[in-house]
Each structure stands twice: as structure tokens, then as C-alpha cells.
Design a protein around this motif. Sequence first.
Motif, PDB file in Angstrom:
ATOM      1  N   TYR A  12       0.865  -1.178   0.000  1.00 30.30           N
ATOM      2  CA  TYR A  12       0.000   0.000   0.000  1.00 30.30           C
ATOM      3  C   TYR A  12       0.902   1.228   0.000  1.00 30.30           C
ATOM      4  O   TYR A  12       1.619   1.485   0.973  1.00 30.30           O
ATOM      5  N   GLN A  34      -2.673   5.502  -2.062  1.00 27.14           N
ATOM      6  CA  GLN A  34      -3.400   6.588  -1.401  1.00 27.14           C
ATOM      7  C   GLN A  34      -2.738   7.910  -1.798  1.00 27.14           C
ATOM      8  O   GLN A  34      -1.528   8.061  -1.639  1.00 27.14           O
ATOM      9  N   ARG A  36      -1.924  11.472  -0.935  1.00 29.37           N
ATOM     10  CA  ARG A  36      -1.878  12.267   0.304  1.00 29.37           C
ATOM     11  C   ARG A  36      -1.111  13.544   0.002  1.00 29.37           C
ATOM     12  O   ARG A  36       0.101  13.512  -0.235  1.00 29.37           O
ATOM     13  N   LYS A  38      -0.575  17.224   1.681  1.00 26.39           N
ATOM     14  CA  LYS A  38      -0.894  17.942   2.920  1.00 26.39           C
ATOM     15  C   LYS A  38      -0.782  19.457   2.763  1.00 26.39           C
ATOM     16  O   LYS A  38      -1.298  20.194   3.596  1.00 26.39           O
ATOM     17  N   ASN A  66      -6.535  10.735   0.635  1.00 23.10           N
ATOM     18  CA  ASN A  66      -6.322  10.980   2.059  1.00 23.10           C
ATOM     19  C   ASN A  66      -7.159  12.177   2.519  1.00 23.10           C
ATOM     20  O   ASN A  66      -7.085  13.258   1.923  1.00 23.10           O
ATOM     21  N   ASP A  67      -7.947  11.985   3.531  1.00 26.74           N
ATOM     22  CA  ASP A  67      -8.707  13.044   4.235  1.00 26.74           C
ATOM     23  C   ASP A  67      -9.853  13.680   3.436  1.00 26.74           C
ATOM     24  O   ASP A  67     -10.900  13.960   4.009  1.00 26.74           O
ATOM     25  N   HIS A  81      -9.128   7.549   2.710  1.00 31.03           N
ATOM     26  CA  HIS A  81      -8.541   7.152   3.997  1.00 31.03           C
ATOM     27  C   HIS A  81      -8.690   8.341   4.933  1.00 31.03           C
ATOM     28  O   HIS A  81      -8.254   9.450   4.604  1.00 31.03           O
ATOM     29  N   GLY A  83      -8.319  10.035   8.978  1.00 33.14           N
ATOM     30  CA  GLY A  83      -7.668   9.917  10.289  1.00 33.14           C
ATOM     31  C   GLY A  83      -8.656  10.175  11.406  1.00 33.14           C
ATOM     32  O   GLY A  83      -9.832  10.467  11.155  1.00 33.14           O
ATOM     33  N   ASP A  86     -10.255  13.580  11.218  1.00 34.06           N
ATOM     34  CA  ASP A  86     -10.867  13.953   9.926  1.00 34.06           C
ATOM     35  C   ASP A  86     -12.364  13.659   9.954  1.00 34.06           C
ATOM     36  O   ASP A  86     -12.923  13.328  10.997  1.00 34.06           O
ATOM     37  N   SER A 105      -7.362   5.533  10.161  1.00 34.21           N
ATOM     38  CA  SER A 105      -6.128   5.393  10.960  1.00 34.21           C
ATOM     39  C   SER A 105      -6.486   4.980  12.377  1.00 34.21           C
ATOM     40  O   SER A 105      -7.411   5.546  12.973  1.00 34.21           O
ATOM     41  N   GLY A 124      -5.636   1.418   9.118  1.00 36.87           N
ATOM     42  CA  GLY A 124      -4.187   1.606   9.101  1.00 36.87           C
ATOM     43  C   GLY A 124      -3.756   1.579  10.564  1.00 36.87           C
ATOM     44  O   GLY A 124      -4.273   2.362  11.361  1.00 36.87           O
ATOM     45  N   LYS A 134       6.430  12.645   8.622  1.00 39.54           N
ATOM     46  CA  LYS A 134       5.614  13.693   9.231  1.00 39.54           C
ATOM     47  C   LYS A 134       5.937  13.782  10.716  1.00 39.54           C
ATOM     48  O   LYS A 134       6.524  12.849  11.292  1.00 39.54           O
ATOM     49  N   LYS A 138       1.427  10.611  17.789  1.00 41.78           N
ATOM     50  CA  LYS A 138       0.778   9.427  18.363  1.00 41.78           C
ATOM     51  C   LYS A 138       1.828   8.536  19.045  1.00 41.78           C
ATOM     52  O   LYS A 138       3.023   8.684  18.823  1.00 41.78           O
ATOM     53  N   VAL A 161      -3.667  -2.738   7.586  1.00 40.84           N
ATOM     54  CA  VAL A 161      -2.300  -2.552   7.093  1.00 40.84           C
ATOM     55  C   VAL A 161      -1.492  -1.860   8.181  1.00 40.84           C
ATOM     56  O   VAL A 161      -2.027  -1.044   8.928  1.00 40.84           O
ATOM     57  N   ILE A 163       1.330   0.768   9.209  1.00 41.00           N
ATOM     58  CA  ILE A 163       2.003   1.932   8.608  1.00 41.00           C
ATOM     59  C   ILE A 163       3.191   2.314   9.475  1.00 41.00           C
ATOM     60  O   ILE A 163       3.109   2.268  10.701  1.00 41.00           O
ATOM     61  N   ALA A 172       1.841  -0.221   4.568  1.00 41.70           N
ATOM     62  CA  ALA A 172       1.589   1.070   3.931  1.00 41.70           C
ATOM     63  C   ALA A 172       2.847   1.896   4.119  1.00 41.70           C
ATOM     64  O   ALA A 172       3.299   2.084   5.237  1.00 41.70           O
TER      65      ALA A 172
HETATM   66  C1  LIG Z   1      -2.892   3.537   5.572  1.00 40.97           C
HETATM   67  C2  LIG Z   1      -2.772   4.779   6.373  1.00 40.97           C
HETATM   68  N1  LIG Z   1      -2.755   4.685   7.703  1.00 40.97           N
HETATM   69  C3  LIG Z   1      -2.645   5.804   8.459  1.00 40.97           C
HETATM   70  C4  LIG Z   1      -2.546   7.042   7.839  1.00 40.97           C
HETATM   71  C5  LIG Z   1      -2.472   8.292   8.641  1.00 40.97           C
HETATM   72  O1  LIG Z   1      -3.603   9.062   8.404  1.00 40.97           O
HETATM   73  P1  LIG Z   1      -3.962  10.343   9.312  1.00 40.97           P
HETATM   74  O2  LIG Z   1      -4.056   9.890  10.725  1.00 40.97           O
HETATM   75  O3  LIG Z   1      -5.130  10.978   8.692  1.00 40.97           O
HETATM   76  O4  LIG Z   1      -2.720  11.257   9.166  1.00 40.97           O
HETATM   77  P2  LIG Z   1      -2.344  12.024   7.830  1.00 40.97           P
HETATM   78  O5  LIG Z   1      -2.100  11.048   6.742  1.00 40.97           O
HETATM   79  O6  LIG Z   1      -3.484  12.901   7.527  1.00 40.97           O
HETATM   80  O7  LIG Z   1      -1.071  12.744   8.192  1.00 40.97           O
HETATM   81  C6  LIG Z   1      -2.573   7.085   6.439  1.00 40.97           C
HETATM   82  N2  LIG Z   1      -2.478   8.262   5.773  1.00 40.97           N
HETATM   83  N3  LIG Z   1      -2.675   5.952   5.732  1.00 40.97           N
END
Ligand SMILES: Cc1ncc(COP(=O)(O)OP(=O)(O)O)c(N)n1
Length: 431
Positions: A12, A34, A36, A38, A66-67, A81, A83, A86, A105, A124, A134, A138, A161, A163, A172
Motif C-alpha cells: 500500500y 493513497q 496524500r 498535505k 487521504n482526508d 482514507h 484519520g 478527519d 487510521s 491503518g 511527518k 501518536k 495494514v 504503517i 503502507a
Molecule cells: C494507511 C494509512 N494509515 C494511516 C494514515 C495516517 O492518516 P492520518 O491519521 O489521517 O494522518 P495524515 O495522513 O493525515 O497525516 C494514512 N495516511 N494511511
Amino acid sequence: MGFKGPVDYSLYLVTGRELLPSGAAIKGGVTIVQVREKTTDTGEFLKVARKTKEICHKYSIPVLINDRVDIALAMGADGVHVGQSDMPARVARQLLPPGSIVGVSTNTPVDVTAAIADGADYIGVGPIWNTQTKVNHKTLLGPRGAGVVLNALQGSSMRAVAIGGRGLDGVAVVSAIMASRQPREAARELSNIVRAYTSSSLPVFSGPSTASLKALGIIQAAAGLLAKIREAGPLIHQITNTVVVNQSANVTLALGASPIMATAASEMEDLSKVSGALLINFGTIGDKSGILEAGRWVNARRNPVIFDPVAVGATKYRFETSQELMNAWQASVIKGNPAEIGSGCIVGTSVAVFCAAANLVGENDAEQYLVKGDMFVGAISGILAITVASELAATREDVKGSGTFLPALIDEIYNLTPEKIIDRAQIELHP
Ligand SMILES: Cc1ncc(COP(=O)(O)OP(=O)(O)O)c(N)n1
Ligand SMILES: Cc1nc(C(=O)O)sc1CCOP(=O)(O)O
């Protein structure tokens, strides 16, 4: 929108514009992507997402966003995907067309329970290890923490998965592919590893010819590490069982390293500054405080920790102690325990010495690595050195039994050369 057929989460890739224009990583074996972004504006994100979909769909690879559910809707992604902070998965699901993939997530069992209740398709789980990609707020889960989070799945059919780590239905990743100069090859290598773990019919290495090349490469690396040990003479800190302290110190010296067998908790910080590797062998566990401290300090310096949990299954106390230790620090190598005590413990020493050398020549300085250097090669090299020396000792005329074998073995270790390793070592790689 809505990917037809079962989704393969095994490799992934989480990425943004870096995937474009060629999508080389996809050809290397990525199974799901995915997008992503930001820091980009909405318009730019949409463009990147559309182009990514164009590439991925050529290879029948699903694309998630993503988001941003709005972007997913606008360009017809296969899903999203989200978080924990989100849009909730349940709401995303309501907004998206039927059949869309929704991932969430998770970092705690509570997150997993909520994801199940929200009807997510996958979770994830992470971060398993630290990431350079990043700023992370967490809890780093490690394998044990990931296990605790996954327990909350409790038989649900939800896919998962990892990450910032690997395992489960897939991994991932960002940097392992996108920061590589050769993303296609990086993806292929990861894909081979993941498939080897998830399928009994695939080899761990990519094929017979590569396997024999890898075997030769490992033997040559072992010879090189022996030369490095002789040149650098690393200090090997060993907290080992009282039966083998003397033998272990002699093996360390014969290999060309220096032993120190200190056990007091109060000197562990200072020792971590000067030692090249730490061996912890709990064959005769006494005071645990030194062992707990030693591993923590060595982890902090990113040096190897070799853990030999002698007879770990024999008593409840040993089993619980091993858990306590492994919750306190991370082992770089865990040595399994054959029935014999003496030679088994010496192998642990040899592995620690070679891992110290692997650490010295290691180039992976990036912070996310637990330790510098290739611990797999270090571990195999340590075993090869003892094996070759044992074979040489066993054929000596002055060896009449186990009493005369040990001094002969120490002599053969002392007289071991890189050339002898190359001439005599044998490795078979099994699928
Ligand atoms: C597969 C996967 N797992 C976890 C994340 C993290 O997502 P998130 O908590 O929304 O953080 P950001 O990606 O927004 O920084 C992910 N992107 N993919
Ligand atoms: C985007 C992202 N989210 C994470 C999380 O745990 O929430 S870890 C991560 C990045 C993973 O990148 P790499 O494979 O380069 O470590």
C-alpha cells in the motif's frame, strides 16, 4: 467509483505528486495507492489525484484519497482514507458512492472498535516505528503495541495494514518507495518480501539465481566483518549466564573483540557510550535491573542489542521476564535456543561481536532505524564463524572429546581468517 473485486492491501503506497509522471513504483508491485497531499491547494490536489488515477487504473490499482472526501467525489476515486481528526468514516461512507473503500487510521483498541462500528473496510495501524515523513504525535506502537491494537479486531473481517512498519494484510509506506532513486526496484523488493510472508509458494528472496548470489554475498560480507572486528576490536558488553561467562569472554577475545561482563544497573549508561554491542543472555537470571537499564541505554545509542532468552518456555518466570524486558527495550537480534547450553551461548556472543562490526560499517544513519548496519548479515556471520571454527576443531587430532574440543574451538576461532570463511562457509536459502 467503487473498485470491483477483492482489494489487495499487501503493498500500500501512500504518496502524492512524487508518484507522477511515470508511476514507476506501480510497475514494481504496488497494489493500492493513497494520494496524500498535505500542503497543496484544492485545485492542485485534484489535478494530482486525477493523474494518479489515470496511471493506477491502467494497472487496475485502486486509488484512495487521504482526508478529502470532496476530492474523492470530484475525481471518482475508489475510496478515502481518514484519520481520527478527519471526517468520521461513517459520514464519509454516506457521502461516497456504494462500494467505495473507506479506511481509518488507528492507534488504540478504542479507535479499532469505532472503525468497526463505523463500517470501515480496513484500518491503518500505526505508527509502528518512527517516520521521517511527518511530525508524529501518536504513540509509537512497536510490534507489541500493534498486537494490542489488533486484538480489538476480535474476529471482525476488517482488513488491516501496518504503517511505519510491516505485516498484517499489507504494509503502507511512503519513504521506502518514494525516497528511493529507483522506486520501481524498491517496490519490487518490498513486494517480494511481503508476498514471501503472505504466501507459502513464494521464495523469501526473489528466485534461485538471486538466492545463490545473495548467499555468496552474505558469506563475503561475513568475511569482511571478521576483518573489521580484527581492525576495530569493538568492546562487547555481555550480561550472560554464570555457566558461560568465562567461555564467552574467551570467544570474544579470540574473535578480536574485547569483552566486558558488567552487571550493575548504575554503570549501564557509561558502558553504552563505549560498547559496540550488548548481549543479554538470561540463562541464570538474577537481578533484572541491570538488564533493563542496559537495553534502554544501548537502544538510545542505536547500537545492537542481542537477546538470548535461554529456555524461555521452561518456566512462567522466564516467560514473563522476557516480556518485561522486551517491553523495556527493542532487541536487534533474538537468538533462538537449541537444547544445548554451552555452544548455544557462545553463538550469542559471536552474533553480538559480528553485529557490532555490522553496526560499524552500517550506513543507514537515518533516525528511524533502530540500529545502524545490517543485523541480519551480522547474525548470520556470527553463526558462520562459530560453525566454520567448530568444523575445523572437530577434525583436529588433538580433540578426543568435549573436554579437549572447547580449547581447540577457541584456538580455531583465534586462527579464523576471512579466507577460511569464504572457503568453508555454506548457506542455503530456503523458500
Ligand atoms: C494507511 C494509512 N494509515 C494511516 C494514515 C495516517 O492518516 P492520518 O491519521 O489521517 O494522518 P495524515 O495522513 O493525515 O497525516 C494514512 N495516511 N494511511
Ligand atoms: C502518513 C503516515 N501516517 C502515519 C501514522 O501512523 O499515522 S505513519 C505515516 C508515514 C509512513 O511513512 P514511512 O513509510 O516513510 O515511514
